[in-house]
Design a protein around this motif. Structure first.
Motif, short mmCIF file in Angstrom:
data_model
loop_
_atom_site.label_atom_id
_atom_site.label_comp_id
_atom_site.label_asym_id
_atom_site.label_seq_id
_atom_site.Cartn_x
_atom_site.Cartn_y
_atom_site.Cartn_z
N THR A 25 42.83 16.82 62.62
CA THR A 25 43.68 16.72 63.94
C THR A 25 42.66 15.64 65.52
O THR A 25 41.65 16.25 65.06
CB THR A 25 43.38 18.43 64.60
N PRO A 26 43.21 15.08 65.66
CA PRO A 26 42.21 14.12 66.46
C PRO A 26 41.77 15.36 67.34
O PRO A 26 42.81 15.92 68.55
CB PRO A 26 43.41 12.71 67.11
N GLY A 27 40.95 14.52 68.09
CA GLY A 27 40.05 16.33 69.35
C GLY A 27 39.85 17.07 68.54
O GLY A 27 39.14 17.89 69.87
N ALA A 28 39.53 17.60 68.10
CA ALA A 28 38.81 18.80 67.37
C ALA A 28 37.69 18.87 67.55
O ALA A 28 37.32 17.79 66.23
CB ALA A 28 39.92 19.39 66.13
N THR A 29 36.64 19.85 67.49
CA THR A 29 35.84 19.35 67.58
C THR A 29 35.31 20.38 67.14
O THR A 29 33.93 20.13 65.99
CB THR A 29 34.98 19.75 68.68
N GLU A 30 35.86 21.37 66.43
CA GLU A 30 35.25 21.93 65.26
C GLU A 30 35.88 22.56 64.42
O GLU A 30 37.68 22.49 65.20
CB GLU A 30 34.54 23.27 65.76
N SER A 31 36.75 23.31 62.91
CA SER A 31 37.39 23.86 62.36
C SER A 31 37.94 25.14 63.04
O SER A 31 36.94 25.84 63.35
CB SER A 31 37.20 23.63 60.72
N THR A 32 38.96 25.21 63.52
CA THR A 32 39.95 26.15 63.88
C THR A 32 41.40 26.72 63.50
O THR A 32 41.86 25.44 62.73
CB THR A 32 39.98 25.80 65.63
N ILE A 33 41.97 27.78 63.51
CA ILE A 33 42.89 28.00 62.72
C ILE A 33 44.05 27.26 63.50
O ILE A 33 44.56 27.64 64.29
CB ILE A 33 43.01 29.45 62.98
N LEU A 34 44.74 26.86 63.19
CA LEU A 34 45.99 26.06 63.40
C LEU A 34 47.43 27.12 63.34
O LEU A 34 48.14 27.31 63.92
CB LEU A 34 46.41 24.80 62.26
N ASP A 35 47.26 27.76 62.04
CA ASP A 35 48.52 28.33 61.34
C ASP A 35 48.51 29.59 60.87
O ASP A 35 46.76 29.12 60.00
CB ASP A 35 49.61 27.37 60.98
N VAL A 36 49.13 30.23 60.59
CA VAL A 36 48.53 31.29 60.20
C VAL A 36 49.52 31.95 59.05
O VAL A 36 50.77 32.26 59.30
CB VAL A 36 48.04 33.36 60.71
N VAL A 37 48.97 31.61 58.04
CA VAL A 37 50.68 32.19 56.88
C VAL A 37 50.13 33.87 56.47
O VAL A 37 51.46 34.09 56.50
CB VAL A 37 49.99 31.45 55.16
N GLU A 38 50.19 34.52 56.34
CA GLU A 38 49.22 35.79 55.64
C GLU A 38 48.07 36.59 56.45
O GLU A 38 47.20 36.07 56.42
CB GLU A 38 48.69 35.89 54.24
N VAL A 39 48.31 37.25 57.62
CA VAL A 39 47.54 38.19 58.31
C VAL A 39 46.75 38.55 57.32
O VAL A 39 47.09 39.20 56.33
CB VAL A 39 48.66 38.62 59.56
N GLY A 40 44.91 38.77 58.07
CA GLY A 40 44.36 39.53 57.43
C GLY A 40 44.26 40.78 57.60
O GLY A 40 44.64 41.41 59.17
#
Length: 197
Positions: free
Chosen positions: A162-177
């Motif tokens: 993802t352009p502009g992302a500085t760190e790894s973040t959650i983009l979408d949740v497929v299954e909640v923990g």
């Protein structure tokens, strides 16, 4: 005549000498013991026997006390172990039941995303009751869009540069923990936005 003199010398002495000889005779000493002497001797023998019995009783009591203390300690350890095992089994059974409900909760989440859980419908009421029940048992959900990705808690099923992302973040949740206290029931399955190269 000499014979008579020799005979007189061999005769038992009389007077004081005779009484001394009589006193040193053991048979005559037995006759002089009184009833009080005999009773006193018997009582002292009984007292000595009672002392021996008392010492034996004290030793037996000490042995029984040690056995009782050992059994008490063993029982306390047994109860502690049993209680700990019971608690572990209780938590395991609770975890198993709640883990079995996770697919049902996933179905509720999918139905809600598709608009199938209309407010006030019977299906929505059942979903709310089950979610409340699970929440009361201490189950917490985690894994939200925008959270920082944590590989210890999240399972990345896809990485999206993802352009502009500085760190790894959650983009979408497929299954909640889901987590029960410190125990993780299931990690959150997520799509991760990573910095574009």
């Amino acid at each position: 005549m000499t014979d008579d003199k020799d005979f007189e010398k061999n005769e038992a002495p009389s007077g004081a000498e005779g009484s001394e000889a009589h006193a040193s005779d053991p048979a005559s000493q037995d006759e002089e013991l009184t009833v009080d002497d005999i009773l006193g001797a018997a009582q002292s023998e009984d007292a000595a026997a009672a002392d021996v019995d008392a010492e034996g009783a004290d030793e037996a009591t000490d042995g029984h006390l040690a056995d009782l203390q050992r059994l008490t300690a063993e029982y306390a350890n047994y109860r502690r172990r049993t209680d700990a095992n019971r608690e572990v089994e209780k938590q395991r059974a609770k975890r198993d039941v709640l883990s079995g409900l996770l697919p049902v909760l996933d179905d509720f989440d999918r139905a809600e995303k598709h608009g199938d859980l209309a407010e006030g419908s019977a299906f929505a009421v059942i979903a709310d009751k089950i979610r409340t029940l699970v929440s009361r048992q201490g189950v917490e959900t985690y894994g939200e869009v925008g959270e920082v990705f944590d590989p210890q808690r999240h399972e990345a099923i896809f990485q999206q540069p993802t352009p502009g992302a500085t760190e790894s973040t959650i983009l979408d949740v497929v299954e909640v923990g889901y987590r029960l206290g410190d125990v993780e029931l299931r990690p959150a399955k997520v799509v991760v936005a990573v910095p574009a190269e």
